[in-house]
Design an enzyme around this catalytic site. Structure first.
Site, short mmCIF file in Angstrom:
data_model
loop_
_atom_site.label_atom_id
_atom_site.label_comp_id
_atom_site.label_asym_id
_atom_site.label_seq_id
_atom_site.Cartn_x
_atom_site.Cartn_y
_atom_site.Cartn_z
CG ASN A 20 16.09 -40.11 61.83
OD1 ASN A 20 14.99 -40.47 61.71
ND2 ASN A 20 17.10 -41.14 61.99
NE ARG A 97 29.84 -35.87 73.48
CZ ARG A 97 30.95 -36.01 74.23
NH1 ARG A 97 31.55 -37.13 73.92
NH2 ARG A 97 31.13 -35.40 75.46
CG ASN A 113 17.41 -39.76 71.33
OD1 ASN A 113 18.05 -39.40 70.24
ND2 ASN A 113 17.60 -40.99 71.80
CG HIS A 115 16.84 -46.03 70.98
ND1 HIS A 115 18.21 -45.82 71.16
CD2 HIS A 115 16.41 -47.27 71.28
CE1 HIS A 115 18.65 -46.89 71.41
NE2 HIS A 115 17.62 -47.65 71.58
CB THR A 147 14.53 -37.78 81.47
OG1 THR A 147 14.85 -39.17 81.28
CG2 THR A 147 13.40 -37.40 81.11
CG LEU A 150 21.47 -44.16 77.44
CD1 LEU A 150 21.81 -43.04 76.59
CD2 LEU A 150 22.45 -45.08 77.72
C1 GRF Z 1 19.27 -43.44 63.87
O1 GRF Z 1 19.02 -44.91 63.37
C2 GRF Z 1 18.66 -43.15 65.10
O2 GRF Z 1 17.55 -43.80 65.42
C3 GRF Z 1 19.83 -43.37 65.70
O3 GRF Z 1 20.92 -42.92 65.24
C4 GRF Z 1 20.80 -43.05 63.56
C5 GRF Z 1 21.02 -41.90 62.92
O4 GRF Z 1 20.90 -42.04 61.80
N1 GRF Z 1 19.65 -42.59 67.25
P1 GRF Z 1 20.75 -40.74 60.80
O5 GRF Z 1 22.21 -40.15 61.13
O6 GRF Z 1 19.58 -40.00 61.25
O7 GRF Z 1 20.79 -41.18 59.42
#
Ligand code: GRF
Length: 214
Positions: A20, A97, A113, A115, A147, A150
């Protein structure tokens, strides 16, 4: 709440692979995201994302959480590094974390974030495996403001991803990841564009009138 103009200097927090992070680097290089990555921080020295950042000429440091007595001490160290680079928006990108009050209070509504589920379904770890085990037919990706709750902050962008017969947690993860790489730069751009507000637990983008003005 109307958002103030947002400083476009990003701080990206990672723990691992960093795909990402790479999507954000590529979106900036490709002109799809008008921002600068000021700093990448990993809590793990072996995170592949650190090398991705350095290969793109971005400052990347490791702050090992084990070096700090409490989560608050660790968060304060993160805040210090981010503020020293004048970061305006913090992006959690696979940062494994929980973030606590010192970070959230230093960057109120300025932490995103990503998810790998359609929140509020399947918060926490192993969201893709949770989706497979639950038997849902659609899952997806959520980018949200962080926030104290979680995976519970206001939802900025969501994209659905179908669950296909025979999917495993791995195959579903791979399909969701492709959508993550589109959704995260879009969400960051939306936040940096400004004019949005948070009403209760809802993120309201710029183009919708406020309830007070209708
Ligand atoms: C992704 O699936 C993200 O949604 C989650 O952790 C993973 C991180 O993947 N929070 P990367 O390190 O960005 O490849």
């Amino acid at each position: 709440m109307t958002s103030d103009p947002i400083n476009r200097r990003l701080g990206i927090l990672i723990s691992g692979r960093g795909s990402n992070l790479q999507a954000l680097i590529d979106a900036i290089a490709g002109g799809r995201l008008d921002a600068t990555i000021a700093l990448v921080i990993s809590n793990r020295a072996d995170a592949a994302g650190l090398e991705r950042a350095r290969a793109a000429g971005i400052e990347a440091i490791c702050l090992p959480h084990r070096a700090y007595a409490t989560r608050e001490d660790y968060d304060r160290a993160l805040v210090k590094e981010l503020q020293a680079r004048d970061v305006g928006l913090v992006c959690l990108a696979g940062f494994m974390r929980l973030v606590g009050a010192p970070l959230i209070e230093a960057f109120p509504n300025r932490i995103l974030n990503i998810h790998p589920s359609l929140l509020p379904a399947f918060p926490g770890l192993d969201a893709q495996r949770q989706a497979i085990e639950h038997g849902v037919k659609v899952s997806g990706v959520t980018v949200h403001l962080v926030t104290a709750e979680l995976d519970g902050g206001p939802i900025v962008v969501q994209r659905a991803v179908p669950v296909i017969a025979g999917d495993t947690a791995e195959s579903l993860s791979a399909r969701i990841l492709e959508e993550e790489h589109r959704a995260y730069p879009e969400a960051v751009q939306l936040i940096l564009h400004g004019g949005w507000r948070v009403e209760g637990r809802r993120f309201v983008p710029a183009r919708f009138p406020t309830s007070a003005s209708t």
